[in-house]
Scaffold this motif. Structure first.
Motif, short mmCIF file in Angstrom:
data_model
loop_
_atom_site.label_atom_id
_atom_site.label_comp_id
_atom_site.label_asym_id
_atom_site.label_seq_id
_atom_site.Cartn_x
_atom_site.Cartn_y
_atom_site.Cartn_z
N LYS A 60 -60.33 40.90 -17.62
CA LYS A 60 -61.01 40.18 -18.69
C LYS A 60 -62.31 39.53 -18.22
CE LYS A 60 -59.22 36.37 -20.29
NZ LYS A 60 -58.24 35.41 -20.85
N PHE A 61 -62.44 39.35 -16.91
CA PHE A 61 -63.64 38.71 -16.38
C PHE A 61 -64.69 39.77 -16.04
CE2 PHE A 61 -60.20 35.71 -15.46
CZ PHE A 61 -60.73 34.57 -16.05
N PRO A 62 -65.89 39.64 -16.60
CA PRO A 62 -66.92 40.67 -16.42
C PRO A 62 -67.24 41.01 -14.96
CG PRO A 62 -67.56 39.16 -18.17
CD PRO A 62 -66.33 38.58 -17.52
N ALA A 63 -67.29 39.99 -14.10
CA ALA A 63 -67.64 40.25 -12.69
C ALA A 63 -66.59 41.12 -12.02
CB ALA A 63 -67.80 38.93 -11.94
N ALA A 64 -65.31 40.85 -12.31
CA ALA A 64 -64.23 41.65 -11.72
C ALA A 64 -64.25 43.07 -12.29
CB ALA A 64 -62.89 40.99 -12.00
N ALA A 65 -64.50 43.20 -13.58
CA ALA A 65 -64.57 44.52 -14.20
C ALA A 65 -65.73 45.32 -13.61
CB ALA A 65 -64.74 44.38 -15.71
N GLU A 66 -66.85 44.65 -13.38
CA GLU A 66 -68.00 45.34 -12.81
C GLU A 66 -67.73 45.79 -11.38
OE1 GLU A 66 -71.54 47.20 -12.49
OE2 GLU A 66 -70.58 46.41 -14.30
N TYR A 67 -66.99 44.96 -10.63
CA TYR A 67 -66.62 45.37 -9.27
C TYR A 67 -65.81 46.66 -9.32
CZ TYR A 67 -64.51 45.42 -4.65
OH TYR A 67 -64.11 45.82 -3.39
N ALA A 73 -63.73 53.04 -10.28
CA ALA A 73 -62.66 53.11 -11.28
C ALA A 73 -63.25 53.31 -12.67
CB ALA A 73 -61.84 51.83 -11.26
N LEU A 74 -62.44 53.87 -13.57
CA LEU A 74 -62.80 53.94 -14.98
C LEU A 74 -62.36 52.61 -15.60
CD1 LEU A 74 -63.68 55.42 -17.59
CD2 LEU A 74 -61.32 56.26 -17.76
N VAL A 75 -63.30 51.84 -16.11
CA VAL A 75 -63.00 50.51 -16.64
C VAL A 75 -62.89 50.58 -18.16
CG1 VAL A 75 -63.82 48.12 -16.85
CG2 VAL A 75 -64.13 49.37 -14.70
N GLU A 81 -55.36 50.28 -23.41
CA GLU A 81 -56.08 51.48 -23.00
C GLU A 81 -55.66 51.93 -21.60
OE1 GLU A 81 -60.41 51.67 -24.13
OE2 GLU A 81 -60.00 49.61 -24.72
N VAL A 82 -55.34 50.97 -20.74
CA VAL A 82 -54.84 51.33 -19.41
C VAL A 82 -53.53 52.09 -19.54
CG1 VAL A 82 -54.03 50.46 -17.19
CG2 VAL A 82 -55.96 49.34 -18.32
#
Length: 322
Positions: A60-67, A73-75, A81-82
């Protein structure tokens, strides 16, 4: 006494029913899901990708998703969706509230789960939370494993994973777990992995505390804390542990701002452990006392620091006693 026995039998029957509902799948694992890309989640993500697994991730946190996206990974935008994309889903989350939200909230895993799924929770939570979630997950025929991590982030690849839940499901996902762990051991019914981890966290808390305390006492009795640490750490004494070496090194360097594990996280884990022990009518005296010092450390602004910062509480106390 008889009513209690009947109640225990009924509980055991219910637990056995949701442990046994999942049967081993002969379908290959093509893609792995990861929900939560925090400190431990990043370790898992990097290891999975390095081992050649295709990963679908959510945080849910953008920085972690961007990492996760940058790592390869496919985000996706929701936990659902996962689960739609992956039959094996790993979760690495802060606590019970976040797990409930991810699994049963809007756009949660539960909306997509099927009898082919194995949901693996690596978070540190209480056994009762896991048993409740596992029972609800079992209504769709899926397996739910509590697969707690024993090991620091730096030991990724060597982690031990005590696991509760369906042993067949564990064997099915073992190739995935092997990407970031040295071993995964089935330790019992749902919640057993959590219980074992919480017992370990009680030990962690007390070892951290006594290591911090003796370093503060050393100066009071005329032994330089650096000399004490280097002498003991370099010995073959039975008191030497990896945790003592990490804690002592931080204290000597007076560096608490690069936490491996924070004071507040330790408070959270120990609180769960103490409640588990209390519920079992086996309240802890030692860990309960240590928890008070952890809370004092947090109240003094050390909550976001490494657990070795507990030294500052003892050091200040002994200085004030002069």
């Amino acid at each position: 006494m008889q009513e209690r026995g009947i109640s225990q039998i009924t509980r055991m029957q219910k637990e056995e029913s949701f442990m046994e509902c999942w049967t081993s799948s002969d379908k290959p694992i093509e893609r792995v899901g990861l929900i939560g890309v925090g400190t431990m989640g990043k370790c898992m993500l990097d290891s999975l990708l390095k081992a050649g697994w295709a990963v679908t991730a959510y945080d849910k946190f953008p920085a972690a998703a961007e990492y996760a996206r940058t790592a390869g990974a496919l985000v996706v935008k929701t936990p659902k969706e996962v689960a739609n994309a992956c039959k094996v889903v790993l979760m690495s989350l802060p606590g019970p509230a976040q797990i409930e939200e991810v699994v049963f909230g809007a756009g949660g895993v539960f909306e997509a789960v099927s009898s082919d799924h194995v949901i693996i929770d690596t978070s540190t939570v209480d056994p009762n939370t896991t048993r409740s979630i596992a029972q609800r997950i079992s209504q769709k025929g899926a397996a739910y494993l509590d697969c707690s991590i024993l090991g620091r982030p730096s030991a990724v690849g060597k982690w031990m994973l005590p696991t509760g839940g369906n042993p067949e499901a564990l064997e099915y996902v073992r190739p995935v777990l092997s990407a970031f762990a040295g071993n995964a051991v089935h330790v019992g019914e749902s919640g057993s992995g959590n219980a074992l981890k919480l017992l370990n966290q009680m030990m962690f808390s007390t070892i951290n505390a006594i290591s911090s305390e003796v370093m503060a006492i050393a100066d009071k009795v005329g032994v330089d804390k650096k000399v004490f640490f280097e002498t003991v750490a370099g010995s073959g004494a039975a008191t030497v542990s990896g945790l003592f070496k990490e804690v002592g090194k931080n204290i000597v360097a007076e560096d608490y701002t690069h936490p491996t594990f924070t004071v507040d996280l330790l408070i959270k884990d120990t609180k769960l452990a103490l409640q588990m022990a209390k519920d079992a009518k086996a309240p802890s005296v030692i860990a309960g006392t240590v928890q008070m010092y952890n809370e004092i450390a947090s109240a003094n602004g050390l909550g976001s620091r490494d657990t070795s910062a507990l030294y500052k509480v003892y050091d200040r106390h002994y200085r004030e006693e002069k």
